[in-house]
Design an enzyme around this catalytic site. Structure first.
Site, PDB file in Angstrom:
ATOM      1  N   LYS A  90      35.491  49.422  38.408  1.00  0.00           N
ATOM      2  CA  LYS A  90      35.914  48.033  38.221  1.00  0.00           C
ATOM      3  C   LYS A  90      34.725  47.260  37.697  1.00  0.00           C
ATOM      4  O   LYS A  90      33.618  47.373  38.232  1.00  0.00           O
ATOM      5  CB  LYS A  90      36.367  47.458  39.578  1.00  0.00           C
ATOM      6  CG  LYS A  90      36.835  46.025  39.521  1.00  0.00           C
ATOM      7  CD  LYS A  90      38.320  45.947  39.276  1.00  0.00           C
ATOM      8  CE  LYS A  90      38.757  44.585  38.807  1.00  0.00           C
ATOM      9  NZ  LYS A  90      38.625  44.339  37.346  1.00  0.00           N
ATOM     10  N   LYS A 114      27.522  45.248  43.877  1.00  0.00           N
ATOM     11  CA  LYS A 114      28.296  44.010  44.044  1.00  0.00           C
ATOM     12  C   LYS A 114      29.677  44.327  44.618  1.00  0.00           C
ATOM     13  O   LYS A 114      30.133  43.706  45.572  1.00  0.00           O
ATOM     14  CB  LYS A 114      28.437  43.338  42.677  1.00  0.00           C
ATOM     15  CG  LYS A 114      29.171  42.018  42.686  1.00  0.00           C
ATOM     16  CD  LYS A 114      29.391  41.497  41.279  1.00  0.00           C
ATOM     17  CE  LYS A 114      28.122  41.534  40.442  1.00  0.00           C
ATOM     18  NZ  LYS A 114      28.244  40.854  39.159  1.00  0.00           N
ATOM     19  N   LYS A 126      31.275  48.973  33.668  1.00  0.00           N
ATOM     20  CA  LYS A 126      31.107  47.834  32.768  1.00  0.00           C
ATOM     21  C   LYS A 126      31.342  48.330  31.356  1.00  0.00           C
ATOM     22  O   LYS A 126      31.144  49.514  31.078  1.00  0.00           O
ATOM     23  CB  LYS A 126      29.685  47.274  32.882  1.00  0.00           C
ATOM     24  CG  LYS A 126      29.534  45.850  32.399  1.00  0.00           C
ATOM     25  CD  LYS A 126      29.936  44.831  33.447  1.00  0.00           C
ATOM     26  CE  LYS A 126      29.954  43.419  32.883  1.00  0.00           C
ATOM     27  NZ  LYS A 126      30.154  42.406  33.942  1.00  0.00           N
ATOM     28  N   GLY A 165      37.064  40.355  32.365  1.00  0.00           N
ATOM     29  CA  GLY A 165      36.277  39.636  31.363  1.00  0.00           C
ATOM     30  C   GLY A 165      34.813  39.554  31.741  1.00  0.00           C
ATOM     31  O   GLY A 165      34.404  39.935  32.835  1.00  0.00           O
ATOM     32  N   ASP A 166      34.021  39.066  30.827  1.00  0.00           N
ATOM     33  CA  ASP A 166      32.604  38.757  31.044  1.00  0.00           C
ATOM     34  C   ASP A 166      32.218  37.868  29.853  1.00  0.00           C
ATOM     35  O   ASP A 166      33.107  37.257  29.233  1.00  0.00           O
ATOM     36  CB  ASP A 166      31.755  40.048  31.102  1.00  0.00           C
ATOM     37  CG  ASP A 166      30.318  39.808  31.572  1.00  0.00           C
ATOM     38  OD1 ASP A 166      30.116  39.615  32.772  1.00  0.00           O
ATOM     39  OD2 ASP A 166      29.395  39.792  30.733  1.00  0.00           O
ATOM     40  N   THR A 209      34.379  33.035  40.052  1.00  0.00           N
ATOM     41  CA  THR A 209      32.938  33.331  40.086  1.00  0.00           C
ATOM     42  C   THR A 209      32.150  32.059  40.391  1.00  0.00           C
ATOM     43  O   THR A 209      31.246  32.055  41.240  1.00  0.00           O
ATOM     44  CB  THR A 209      32.479  33.960  38.763  1.00  0.00           C
ATOM     45  OG1 THR A 209      33.341  35.066  38.472  1.00  0.00           O
ATOM     46  CG2 THR A 209      31.052  34.464  38.859  1.00  0.00           C
ATOM     47  N   SER A 377      39.433  39.453  41.415  1.00  0.00           N
ATOM     48  CA  SER A 377      40.026  40.542  40.630  1.00  0.00           C
ATOM     49  C   SER A 377      40.648  41.570  41.579  1.00  0.00           C
ATOM     50  O   SER A 377      41.736  42.092  41.324  1.00  0.00           O
ATOM     51  CB  SER A 377      38.977  41.227  39.758  1.00  0.00           C
ATOM     52  OG  SER A 377      38.753  40.493  38.580  1.00  0.00           O
TER      53      SER A 377
END
Ligand code: NDP
Length: 445
Positions: A90, A114, A126, A165-166, A209, A377
């Site tokens: 994830k 995390k 990622k 997303g990022d 976030t 998420s």
């Protein structure tokens, strides 16, 4: 540093000499693990660290697409599936010109710890591309996303790997990616998070976030006899994390006096007007310089890093890696800095972190402080799996609970290691302990 950790770090430096960001993240983590490694000599016999720093799988692929002028463009795509010890991979997707394998690996490694800290069953990964969505038309972004997913779809799934997303990947990109996944597989399933609420997304994901960052800051300040209320705050960036960090900061009674984008920063002593900022950034996709033209009394300055010269008590770096260095830290300490909580991943250089910690400033590392996004998420995945949708307040309350639990876990781990208040060490130890235990249980894989 513990001998075993040092040996593993030396090996990594020899093998990944050109992966600066990845080595920076790995070194920071390995430095912290001494007390835990001393207590568990069996970890060395099982090669836990050697396996922990090596991604389970790295996927790199070509992403060809056609621009509006009919020219063929080629970008590079990645997915780093770092660890599935405690759950399916994830982690977000980043579209930005400075994306390299090193950046992907550093982000994925941070993500492993995390996700462990959230208490949910999620492994770490990622992905992304060196594609720059800035200045591209919607049609170009859509064609790029479709081509990216044409390769990625075979590697992901609701029980194997769930991207989100990022930087550069927001609601628009997630929508295009999801549409293409559905077309290629014929399945409507929870394979991405950050989806629109009308097609399976979770309320509060957009805010998660930034809000989570402030909830963790609140817990950290309370535990140290302080309160965010009435403090002057500076928030770098003006993207998804920054906007909602600023919103929650203002709700908590802080005054956010400065925000930035990659070209410059604005100062608004009256407190940044977030209605104007959201209109500029979320609707018009404009530069932050435009804010000063619309809001009387505010000012725009060229150069993003100048923002750290604006005096503040609370700093929330929410833009990108290594955006705040030792010189910035010196200035901020002299200006009366009280607390730093990282919304971005690794926004402080190692030297800046050391300075901040050695000068009595409260410091919450990104892997704990920005875990709110992946936490919601995880809640989105639960809602998808049960075909339910929870209300805004219900998700927000769960998010706040998770962030306060994360703070207690890192606080406790730091104290257990004899370094109370060292939340960077606490986050690494608490996150790693669970992953290592799962790896021990699952044999040499
Ligand atoms: P966005 O793309 O929404 O926003 C990024 C913001 O940072 C933009 O305002 C961008 O400006 C600015 N920026 C980029 N580089 C610099 C720089 N060198 N100096 C100043 N500003 C800069 O990304 P997100 O808000 O999603 O992500 C921000 C950070 O938070 C990243 O580190 C990400 O990994 C981390 N994060 C994000 C999560 C999420 O849920 N989205 C979850 C956890 C962490 P410009 O428009 O000019 O490029």
């Amino acid at each position: 540093m513990n001998d075993y950790a040092q040996k593993v770090l030396d090996g990594l430096k020899a093998r990944c000499a050109h992966e600066g960001e990845f080595l920076q993240a790995a070194e920071e983590i390995l430095h912290s693990l001494g007390p835990l490694l001393d207590a568990h000599p069996e970890y060395e016999r099982a090669g836990i660290l050697e396996r922990f720093v090596e991604p389970e799988r790295v996927i790199a692929f070509r992403v060809p697409w056609v621009d509006d002028a009919g020219q063929v463009q080629v970008n590079r795509g990645y997915r780093v599936q770092f660890s599935s010890a405690i759950g399916p991979y994830k982690g977000g997707l980043r579209f930005h010109p400075n994306v390299t394998l090193s950046v992907m690996k550093f982000l994925a490694l941070e993500q492993v710890l995390k996700n462990s800290l959230t208490g949910l069953h999620m492994g770490g990964g990622k992905g992304g591309s060196d594609f720059d969505p800035k200045g591209k038309s919607d049609g170009e972004v859509m064609r790029f996303c479709q081509s990216f997913m044409a390769e990625l779809y075979r590697h992901i799934g609701p029980d194997t790997d769930v991207p989100a997303g990022d930087i550069g990947v927001g609601a628009r990109e997630i929508g295009y990616l999801f549409g293409q996944y559905k077309r290629l597989t014929g399945r409507f399933e929870g394979v991405l998070t950050g989806k629109g609420v009308c097609y399976g997304g979770s309320l509060v994901r957009k805010q998660a976030t930034g809000y989570g960052l402030c909830y963790l800051l609140e817990a950290m300040m309370q535990a140290n006899g302080k309160s965010p209320e009435g403090m002057r705050a500076v928030v770098s960036g003006s993207g998804n994390v920054a906007i909602y960090a600023a919103e929650k900061a203002q709700q908590m009674g802080m005054t956010v006096v400065a925000m930035s984008d990659s070209r410059g920063y604005i100062v608004d002593e009256a407190g940044v007007n977030l209605d104007v900022l959201r209109q500029l950034k979320e609707v018009e996709r404009a530069r932050i310089s435009e804010y000063a033209r619309r809001v009387p009394g505010s000012a725009y300055h060229e150069g993003a890093s100048g923002i750290w010269g604006v005096p503040c008590q609370v700093a929330l770096p929410c833009a990108t890696q290594n955006e705040l260095d030792a010189a910035d830290a010196h200035l901020m300490i002299d200006n009366g800095l009280v607390a730093v909580a990282e919304g971005a991943n690794m926004p402080l250089t190692q030297e800046a972190v050391a300075l901040i910690q050695n000068n009595g400033v409260l410091y919450a590392p990104g892997k704990a402080a920005n875990a709110g996004g992946v936490s919601v998420s995880g809640l989105e995945m639960s809602q998808n799996a049960t075909h339910l949708s929870w209300s805004f307040d219900e998700v927000d309350e769960r998010l706040r609970g998770i962030m306060h639990r994360i703070f207690r876990a890192i606080d406790q781990a730091a104290a257990d290691c004899g370094q109370p208040g060292n939340y960077a060490l606490g986050a690494n130890v608490a996150g790693f302990a669970k992953v290592a235990e799962a790896m021990m249980a699952q044999g040499i894989v």
